[in-house]
Motif scaffolding. Structure first.
Motif, PDB file in Angstrom:
ATOM      1  N   ARG A 312     -11.632  -6.100  18.866  1.00  0.00           N
ATOM      2  CA  ARG A 312     -10.774  -5.531  19.909  1.00  0.00           C
ATOM      3  C   ARG A 312      -9.321  -5.290  19.501  1.00  0.00           C
ATOM      4  O   ARG A 312      -8.381  -5.583  20.237  1.00  0.00           O
ATOM      5  CB  ARG A 312     -10.806  -6.407  21.160  1.00  0.00           C
ATOM      6  CG  ARG A 312     -10.559  -7.891  20.995  1.00  0.00           C
ATOM      7  CD  ARG A 312     -10.582  -8.641  22.317  1.00  0.00           C
ATOM      8  NE  ARG A 312     -10.582 -10.071  22.120  1.00  0.00           N
ATOM      9  CZ  ARG A 312     -11.682 -10.818  22.062  1.00  0.00           C
ATOM     10  NH1 ARG A 312     -12.865 -10.257  22.208  1.00  0.00           N
ATOM     11  NH2 ARG A 312     -11.598 -12.124  21.878  1.00  0.00           N
ATOM     12  N   GLY A 313      -9.133  -4.755  18.315  1.00  0.00           N
ATOM     13  CA  GLY A 313      -7.807  -4.381  17.861  1.00  0.00           C
ATOM     14  C   GLY A 313      -7.718  -2.882  17.654  1.00  0.00           C
ATOM     15  O   GLY A 313      -8.617  -2.134  18.044  1.00  0.00           O
ATOM     16  N   PRO A 314      -6.639  -2.393  17.037  1.00  0.00           N
ATOM     17  CA  PRO A 314      -6.490  -0.949  16.839  1.00  0.00           C
ATOM     18  C   PRO A 314      -7.557  -0.331  15.947  1.00  0.00           C
ATOM     19  O   PRO A 314      -7.999   0.791  16.194  1.00  0.00           O
ATOM     20  CB  PRO A 314      -5.090  -0.815  16.223  1.00  0.00           C
ATOM     21  CG  PRO A 314      -4.699  -2.183  15.791  1.00  0.00           C
ATOM     22  CD  PRO A 314      -5.436  -3.136  16.660  1.00  0.00           C
ATOM     23  N   ILE A 315      -8.003  -1.066  14.914  1.00  0.00           N
ATOM     24  CA  ILE A 315      -9.058  -0.528  14.052  1.00  0.00           C
ATOM     25  C   ILE A 315     -10.373  -0.475  14.816  1.00  0.00           C
ATOM     26  O   ILE A 315     -11.104   0.528  14.757  1.00  0.00           O
ATOM     27  CB  ILE A 315      -9.205  -1.373  12.779  1.00  0.00           C
ATOM     28  CG1 ILE A 315      -7.904  -1.318  11.964  1.00  0.00           C
ATOM     29  CG2 ILE A 315     -10.378  -0.880  11.937  1.00  0.00           C
ATOM     30  CD1 ILE A 315      -7.890  -2.263  10.778  1.00  0.00           C
ATOM     31  N   ALA A 316     -10.696  -1.534  15.558  1.00  0.00           N
ATOM     32  CA  ALA A 316     -11.913  -1.537  16.373  1.00  0.00           C
ATOM     33  C   ALA A 316     -11.853  -0.429  17.419  1.00  0.00           C
ATOM     34  O   ALA A 316     -12.875   0.215  17.713  1.00  0.00           O
ATOM     35  CB  ALA A 316     -12.087  -2.895  17.042  1.00  0.00           C
ATOM     36  N   SER A 317     -10.689  -0.192  17.988  1.00  0.00           N
ATOM     37  CA  SER A 317     -10.536   0.883  18.977  1.00  0.00           C
ATOM     38  C   SER A 317     -10.811   2.238  18.344  1.00  0.00           C
ATOM     39  O   SER A 317     -11.457   3.098  18.941  1.00  0.00           O
ATOM     40  CB  SER A 317      -9.124   0.857  19.564  1.00  0.00           C
ATOM     41  OG  SER A 317      -8.878  -0.341  20.268  1.00  0.00           O
ATOM     42  N   GLU A 318     -10.314   2.423  17.133  1.00  0.00           N
ATOM     43  CA  GLU A 318     -10.545   3.670  16.412  1.00  0.00           C
ATOM     44  C   GLU A 318     -12.037   3.893  16.170  1.00  0.00           C
ATOM     45  O   GLU A 318     -12.562   4.998  16.368  1.00  0.00           O
ATOM     46  CB  GLU A 318      -9.784   3.617  15.080  1.00  0.00           C
ATOM     47  CG  GLU A 318     -10.033   4.774  14.148  1.00  0.00           C
ATOM     48  CD  GLU A 318      -9.392   4.550  12.784  1.00  0.00           C
ATOM     49  OE1 GLU A 318     -10.000   4.956  11.776  1.00  0.00           O
ATOM     50  OE2 GLU A 318      -8.301   3.950  12.730  1.00  0.00           O
ATOM     51  N   LEU A 319     -12.738   2.834  15.744  1.00  0.00           N
ATOM     52  CA  LEU A 319     -14.172   2.936  15.487  1.00  0.00           C
ATOM     53  C   LEU A 319     -14.954   3.217  16.770  1.00  0.00           C
ATOM     54  O   LEU A 319     -15.859   4.057  16.799  1.00  0.00           O
ATOM     55  CB  LEU A 319     -14.674   1.653  14.835  1.00  0.00           C
ATOM     56  CG  LEU A 319     -14.139   1.351  13.433  1.00  0.00           C
ATOM     57  CD1 LEU A 319     -14.549  -0.051  12.999  1.00  0.00           C
ATOM     58  CD2 LEU A 319     -14.649   2.379  12.438  1.00  0.00           C
ATOM     59  N   MET A 320     -14.612   2.499  17.837  1.00  0.00           N
ATOM     60  CA  MET A 320     -15.320   2.690  19.095  1.00  0.00           C
ATOM     61  C   MET A 320     -15.051   4.070  19.682  1.00  0.00           C
ATOM     62  O   MET A 320     -15.970   4.727  20.204  1.00  0.00           O
ATOM     63  CB  MET A 320     -14.914   1.605  20.087  1.00  0.00           C
ATOM     64  CG  MET A 320     -15.668   1.664  21.414  1.00  0.00           C
ATOM     65  SD  MET A 320     -17.443   1.373  21.222  1.00  0.00           S
ATOM     66  CE  MET A 320     -17.451  -0.400  20.983  1.00  0.00           C
ATOM     67  N   LEU A 321     -13.819   4.523  19.605  1.00  0.00           N
ATOM     68  CA  LEU A 321     -13.478   5.840  20.129  1.00  0.00           C
ATOM     69  C   LEU A 321     -14.243   6.928  19.393  1.00  0.00           C
ATOM     70  O   LEU A 321     -14.737   7.884  20.010  1.00  0.00           O
ATOM     71  CB  LEU A 321     -11.971   6.071  20.004  1.00  0.00           C
ATOM     72  CG  LEU A 321     -11.440   7.399  20.552  1.00  0.00           C
ATOM     73  CD1 LEU A 321     -11.774   7.538  22.030  1.00  0.00           C
ATOM     74  CD2 LEU A 321      -9.927   7.495  20.340  1.00  0.00           C
ATOM     75  N   ALA A 322     -14.372   6.802  18.072  1.00  0.00           N
ATOM     76  CA  ALA A 322     -15.123   7.789  17.290  1.00  0.00           C
ATOM     77  C   ALA A 322     -16.582   7.833  17.730  1.00  0.00           C
ATOM     78  O   ALA A 322     -17.182   8.917  17.841  1.00  0.00           O
ATOM     79  CB  ALA A 322     -15.016   7.460  15.803  1.00  0.00           C
ATOM     80  N   GLU A 323     -17.175   6.670  18.009  1.00  0.00           N
ATOM     81  CA  GLU A 323     -18.569   6.626  18.448  1.00  0.00           C
ATOM     82  C   GLU A 323     -18.736   7.238  19.839  1.00  0.00           C
ATOM     83  O   GLU A 323     -19.684   7.981  20.096  1.00  0.00           O
ATOM     84  CB  GLU A 323     -19.077   5.189  18.441  1.00  0.00           C
ATOM     85  CG  GLU A 323     -19.365   4.632  17.070  1.00  0.00           C
ATOM     86  CD  GLU A 323     -20.433   5.428  16.342  1.00  0.00           C
ATOM     87  OE1 GLU A 323     -21.420   5.825  16.995  1.00  0.00           O
ATOM     88  OE2 GLU A 323     -20.282   5.651  15.138  1.00  0.00           O
ATOM     89  N   ILE A 324     -17.821   6.923  20.734  1.00  0.00           N
ATOM     90  CA  ILE A 324     -17.907   7.466  22.092  1.00  0.00           C
ATOM     91  C   ILE A 324     -17.824   8.987  22.063  1.00  0.00           C
ATOM     92  O   ILE A 324     -18.579   9.687  22.747  1.00  0.00           O
ATOM     93  CB  ILE A 324     -16.799   6.858  22.973  1.00  0.00           C
ATOM     94  CG1 ILE A 324     -17.094   5.379  23.238  1.00  0.00           C
ATOM     95  CG2 ILE A 324     -16.690   7.615  24.301  1.00  0.00           C
ATOM     96  CD1 ILE A 324     -15.987   4.660  23.981  1.00  0.00           C
ATOM     97  N   ARG A 325     -16.908   9.505  21.257  1.00  0.00           N
ATOM     98  CA  ARG A 325     -16.776  10.969  21.165  1.00  0.00           C
ATOM     99  C   ARG A 325     -18.058  11.579  20.620  1.00  0.00           C
ATOM    100  O   ARG A 325     -18.557  12.586  21.140  1.00  0.00           O
ATOM    101  CB  ARG A 325     -15.596  11.334  20.272  1.00  0.00           C
ATOM    102  CG  ARG A 325     -14.237  10.988  20.866  1.00  0.00           C
ATOM    103  CD  ARG A 325     -13.093  11.370  19.931  1.00  0.00           C
ATOM    104  NE  ARG A 325     -12.947  12.816  19.814  1.00  0.00           N
ATOM    105  CZ  ARG A 325     -13.331  13.528  18.755  1.00  0.00           C
ATOM    106  NH1 ARG A 325     -13.910  12.920  17.709  1.00  0.00           N
ATOM    107  NH2 ARG A 325     -13.173  14.834  18.725  1.00  0.00           N
TER     108      ARG A 325
END
Length: 351
Positions: A312-325
């Protein structure tokens, strides 16, 4: 460990404790004014105050959230404690960690394995002689012991509205990297704005529910803010709380039979406990009760790795956002339901 080695470690911890790195168990200290001979600062946190002088050059990360924050600022750890169920391989205590899921490709320091987040080894930490120890969650007994080794900073507070941006700015202050932190936050906000515009049609026509799942006997709904819930809200999605659970707080366990009654046309399911993404995907494919949910019939069940929520940090957010998109952008061009006998699970497996 030989008796003489254990004795030396105990003596070292005692000596360090006498030097007094941290002020949490004493009267609060006043931050030392800026002067040519002093560059100390006092950081207040959930368990007290920590006095840090100069810029630390060797820091230990006691959990994946802290590691994410450090790496986002370009700071490499000398030691790391992973969540026990997410350890890759069989790392030996006191030896370099070769594999770290999701974050390993950004780690270049070969950090020493110092145990798990749940049970870090004080002896392994002493051997590293760190200048700073970083931990996400308050844990008073452990914190008391850690402060005898080195200044120890609790990155987050216990409130439900904590966001990683707060922790990032705290570390930026400690390591004198405020500009890098601002850049990380600005880039994240730009990514959110772009994804929100792309997913506008999907978000405006979706009623989303988040589930945590470790098997048919381990199903829960989080009514408080969570990592994924916050991210989806930032993208403009409307998240629902089942009527039968409204007014209740925290993580609420539910039975398998309740799942088809949950009102939602899109489900995000976090694979947790000791279950993998593939385990939960297979359950939704095979179990008739799960397959009967309208979201499953519409092939709008998205199983995500619960470890990203723990990072749940900025790198995890980046990874999760890429998957959601990647998963949801195709819905913007088609809202047609798939046949009931098709695969109910959309593939979600962040790497």
């Amino acid at each position: 460990m030989r008796p003489i080695q254990r004795l030396l470690i105990i003596i070292l911890v005692t000596v360090i404790s006498a030097c007094g790195h941290t002020t949490s168990q004493r009267e609060p200290e006043t931050a030392v004014p800026n002067s040519p001979t002093s560059d100390c600062q006092v950081i207040r946190h959930e368990l007290g105050e920590t006095r840090i002088c100069g810029t630390p050059h060797s820091a230990i990360a006691l959990d994946p959230h802290v590691l994410d924050l450090m790496l986002s600022l370009g700071i490499q750890p000398v030691g790391y404690a992973e969540v026990s169920e997410h350890l890759l391989g069989s790392p030996k205590l006191g030896e370099p960690m070769v594999q770290i899921k999701y974050l390993g490709n950004r780690v270049t320091s070969n950090p020493t394995h110092i145990g798990t987040r749940e049970s870090p080894s004080l002896e392994a930490i002493v051997r590293l002689n760190p200048e700073l120890i970083l931990k996400e969650w308050p844990d008073t007994p452990l914190y008391t012991n850690l402060t005898k080794i080195a200044p120890t900073l609790i990155v987050r507070n216990s409130s439900a509205d904590y966001q990683w941006q707060q922790g990032l700015l705290t570390l930026a202050q400690v390591f004198n990297r405020e500009q890098q932190a601002k850049q990380v936050i600005d880039e994240y906000e730009q990514s959110i704005a772009q994804a929100k515009a792309e997913l506008d049609l999907v978000a405006n026509n979706s009623n989303v529910l988040l589930l945590a799942m470790g098997g048919v006997d381990k199903i829960a709904i989080d009514t408080e803010e969570t990592f994924v819930k916050t991210l989806l809200k930032e993208l403009g999605f409307q998240l629902t709380t089942p009527k039968q659970l409204q007014g209740r707080e925290g993580r609420i366990d539910i039975s398998l039979e309740i799942v088809p009654q949950l009102d939602a046309d899109m489900l995000f399911v976090s694979a947790g406990w000791d279950s993998t993404v593939e385990d939960i995907q297979n359950l939704w494919r095979q179990h008739p009760i799960l397959r009967s949910h309208p979201a499953a019939r519409a092939r709008r069940v998205y199983v995500i790795d619960g470890q990203l929520s723990r990072i749940r940090g900025p790198i995890a957010s980046e990874l999760m956002l890429a998957e959601i998109r990647k998963l949801l952008l195709p819905l913007g061009s088609s809202n047609q339901l798939t046949p009931e006998n098709s695969d109910p699970v959309s593939q979600v497996n962040p790497n």
